[in-house]
Scaffold this motif. Structure first.
Motif, PDB file in Angstrom:
ATOM      1  N   SER A   1      41.501  21.765 101.447  1.00  0.00           N
ATOM      2  CA  SER A   1      42.120  22.771 102.243  1.00  0.00           C
ATOM      3  C   SER A   1      41.915  24.232 101.844  1.00  0.00           C
ATOM      4  O   SER A   1      42.221  24.596 100.849  1.00  0.00           O
ATOM      5  CB  SER A   1      43.459  22.457 102.425  1.00  0.00           C
ATOM      6  N   LYS A   2      41.628  25.100 102.877  1.00  0.00           N
ATOM      7  CA  LYS A   2      41.202  26.446 102.506  1.00  0.00           C
ATOM      8  C   LYS A   2      42.334  27.291 102.953  1.00  0.00           C
ATOM      9  O   LYS A   2      42.749  28.367 102.266  1.00  0.00           O
ATOM     10  CB  LYS A   2      40.045  27.126 103.306  1.00  0.00           C
ATOM     11  N   LYS A   3      43.022  27.039 103.890  1.00  0.00           N
ATOM     12  CA  LYS A   3      44.421  27.846 104.318  1.00  0.00           C
ATOM     13  C   LYS A   3      45.464  27.882 103.460  1.00  0.00           C
ATOM     14  O   LYS A   3      45.686  28.914 102.729  1.00  0.00           O
ATOM     15  CB  LYS A   3      44.677  27.313 105.696  1.00  0.00           C
ATOM     16  N   ASN A   4      46.055  26.672 103.513  1.00  0.00           N
ATOM     17  CA  ASN A   4      46.902  26.579 102.206  1.00  0.00           C
ATOM     18  C   ASN A   4      46.219  25.845 101.198  1.00  0.00           C
ATOM     19  O   ASN A   4      46.020  24.642 101.230  1.00  0.00           O
ATOM     20  CB  ASN A   4      48.075  25.450 102.664  1.00  0.00           C
ATOM     21  N   VAL A   5      45.687  26.775 100.232  1.00  0.00           N
ATOM     22  CA  VAL A   5      44.746  26.092  99.282  1.00  0.00           C
ATOM     23  C   VAL A   5      45.141  24.888  98.539  1.00  0.00           C
ATOM     24  O   VAL A   5      46.328  24.595  98.027  1.00  0.00           O
ATOM     25  CB  VAL A   5      44.379  27.037  98.278  1.00  0.00           C
ATOM     26  N   ALA A   6      44.226  23.895  98.775  1.00  0.00           N
ATOM     27  CA  ALA A   6      44.407  22.448  98.158  1.00  0.00           C
ATOM     28  C   ALA A   6      42.992  22.247  97.300  1.00  0.00           C
ATOM     29  O   ALA A   6      41.714  22.173  98.000  1.00  0.00           O
ATOM     30  CB  ALA A   6      44.742  21.445  98.958  1.00  0.00           C
ATOM     31  N   LEU A   7      43.023  21.730  96.066  1.00  0.00           N
ATOM     32  CA  LEU A   7      41.796  21.755  95.351  1.00  0.00           C
ATOM     33  C   LEU A   7      42.075  20.017  94.649  1.00  0.00           C
ATOM     34  O   LEU A   7      43.047  19.633  94.228  1.00  0.00           O
ATOM     35  CB  LEU A   7      41.889  22.434  94.164  1.00  0.00           C
ATOM     36  N   LYS A   8      40.848  19.374  94.969  1.00  0.00           N
ATOM     37  CA  LYS A   8      41.164  18.024  94.482  1.00  0.00           C
ATOM     38  C   LYS A   8      40.228  17.975  93.169  1.00  0.00           C
ATOM     39  O   LYS A   8      38.965  18.390  93.049  1.00  0.00           O
ATOM     40  CB  LYS A   8      40.373  17.077  95.659  1.00  0.00           C
ATOM     41  N   CYS A   9      40.544  17.518  92.117  1.00  0.00           N
ATOM     42  CA  CYS A   9      40.155  17.506  90.721  1.00  0.00           C
ATOM     43  C   CYS A   9      38.681  16.337  90.775  1.00  0.00           C
ATOM     44  O   CYS A   9      39.051  15.562  91.101  1.00  0.00           O
ATOM     45  CB  CYS A   9      40.738  17.184  89.701  1.00  0.00           C
ATOM     46  N   HIS A  10      37.604  17.147  90.419  1.00  0.00           N
ATOM     47  CA  HIS A  10      36.548  16.271  90.167  1.00  0.00           C
ATOM     48  C   HIS A  10      36.669  15.272  89.077  1.00  0.00           C
ATOM     49  O   HIS A  10      36.313  14.132  89.283  1.00  0.00           O
ATOM     50  CB  HIS A  10      35.333  17.062  89.766  1.00  0.00           C
ATOM     51  N   TYR A  11      37.569  15.290  88.057  1.00  0.00           N
ATOM     52  CA  TYR A  11      37.851  14.337  87.173  1.00  0.00           C
ATOM     53  C   TYR A  11      38.767  13.233  87.354  1.00  0.00           C
ATOM     54  O   TYR A  11      38.679  11.974  87.136  1.00  0.00           O
ATOM     55  CB  TYR A  11      38.047  15.106  85.548  1.00  0.00           C
ATOM     56  N   CYS A  12      40.129  13.894  87.660  1.00  0.00           N
ATOM     57  CA  CYS A  12      41.011  12.708  87.740  1.00  0.00           C
ATOM     58  C   CYS A  12      41.653  12.533  89.294  1.00  0.00           C
ATOM     59  O   CYS A  12      42.571  11.925  89.763  1.00  0.00           O
ATOM     60  CB  CYS A  12      42.399  13.415  87.325  1.00  0.00           C
TER      61      CYS A  12
ATOM     62  N   LYS B   1      43.459  14.316  91.257  1.00  0.00           N
ATOM     63  CA  LYS B   1      44.650  14.760  91.810  1.00  0.00           C
ATOM     64  C   LYS B   1      44.579  16.315  92.461  1.00  0.00           C
ATOM     65  O   LYS B   1      43.539  16.946  92.346  1.00  0.00           O
ATOM     66  CB  LYS B   1      45.609  15.051  90.543  1.00  0.00           C
ATOM     67  N   ILE B   2      45.410  16.406  93.478  1.00  0.00           N
ATOM     68  CA  ILE B   2      45.341  17.654  94.169  1.00  0.00           C
ATOM     69  C   ILE B   2      46.376  18.644  93.773  1.00  0.00           C
ATOM     70  O   ILE B   2      47.393  18.356  93.222  1.00  0.00           O
ATOM     71  CB  ILE B   2      45.690  17.322  95.610  1.00  0.00           C
ATOM     72  N   THR B   3      45.639  19.733  93.204  1.00  0.00           N
ATOM     73  CA  THR B   3      46.490  21.068  93.029  1.00  0.00           C
ATOM     74  C   THR B   3      46.655  21.886  94.079  1.00  0.00           C
ATOM     75  O   THR B   3      45.587  22.252  94.737  1.00  0.00           O
ATOM     76  CB  THR B   3      45.730  21.605  91.861  1.00  0.00           C
ATOM     77  N   THR B   4      47.923  22.407  94.421  1.00  0.00           N
ATOM     78  CA  THR B   4      48.079  22.969  95.628  1.00  0.00           C
ATOM     79  C   THR B   4      48.293  24.270  95.461  1.00  0.00           C
ATOM     80  O   THR B   4      48.682  24.717  94.038  1.00  0.00           O
ATOM     81  CB  THR B   4      49.041  22.355  96.444  1.00  0.00           C
TER      82      THR B   4
END
Ligand code: CTP
Ligand code: ZN
Length: 152
Positions: A129-140, A142-145
């Motif tokens: 997600s770019k608006k409310n940034v959400a990053l999905k880890c390539h390794y685990c 899990k989502i970091t918001t």
């Protein structure tokens, strides 16, 4: 109220002006761009008044023109940043930053058990997600918001 007409930081002849950086993230932007390793003349101002951001910061880098991919790395901490390309004292181009689709380094994975948090592995994320940034880890996976986003 009338806009102040004088520049808070001197004009530059050639280079890049990064405007509308949230003041609290100025040093994160400096870190992400690696400006501490530059030999260019760099000036910055911070805690300047901004209607949109409350307090903003501005960075002027003489003689430097960034690649889009490099500058877009700051979008995580300065999503409203405006780039002004200066040639012969004139603004010849204005650009906005865009959150990239993939991010390597910069951010920390919020999962304490993630390999990136206990071994020397560079973080890698897909931006879900770019608006409310959400990053999905390539390794685990899990989502970091935005709320628990920590810059390395
Ligand atoms: N600037 C600079 N050196 C120049 C020309 C401009 O450092 N030779 C800086 C200005 O100080 C400003 C930014 O570049 O911070 C953009 O300049 P300009 O477009 O003239 O200002 P504004 O109209 O205020 O920009 P905007 O409203 O788009 O933020
Ligand atoms: Zn992870």
């Amino acid at each position: 109220m009338e806009e102040p007409k004088q520049l808070s930081v001197s004009a530059i002849e050639n280079g890049t002006v990064i405007d509308h950086i949230p003041a609290k993230n100025l040093f994160k932007v400096i870190q992400i761009l690696g400006l501490d390793r530059f030999d260019n003349q760099i000036t910055f101002g911070t805690n300047l008044e901004s209607k949109k951001l409350g307090k903003k910061a501005i960075i002027k880098i003489a003689g430097k023109f960034f690649e889009d991919a490099d500058i877009n790395r700051i979008a995580l901490v300065a999503p409203d940043a405006k780039l002004n390309i200066i040639r012969d004292y004139e603004v010849v181009e204005k650009k906005v930053v865009e959150v990239p689709d993939f991010i390597t380094g910069i951010a920390k994975c919020m999962n304490p058990k993630c390999i990136t948090n206990y071994e020397q592995v560079k973080t890698r994320f897909r931006v879900v997600s770019k608006k409310n940034v959400a990053l999905k880890c390539h390794y685990c996976e899990k989502i970091t918001t935005q709320e628990n986003l920590q810059i390395i």
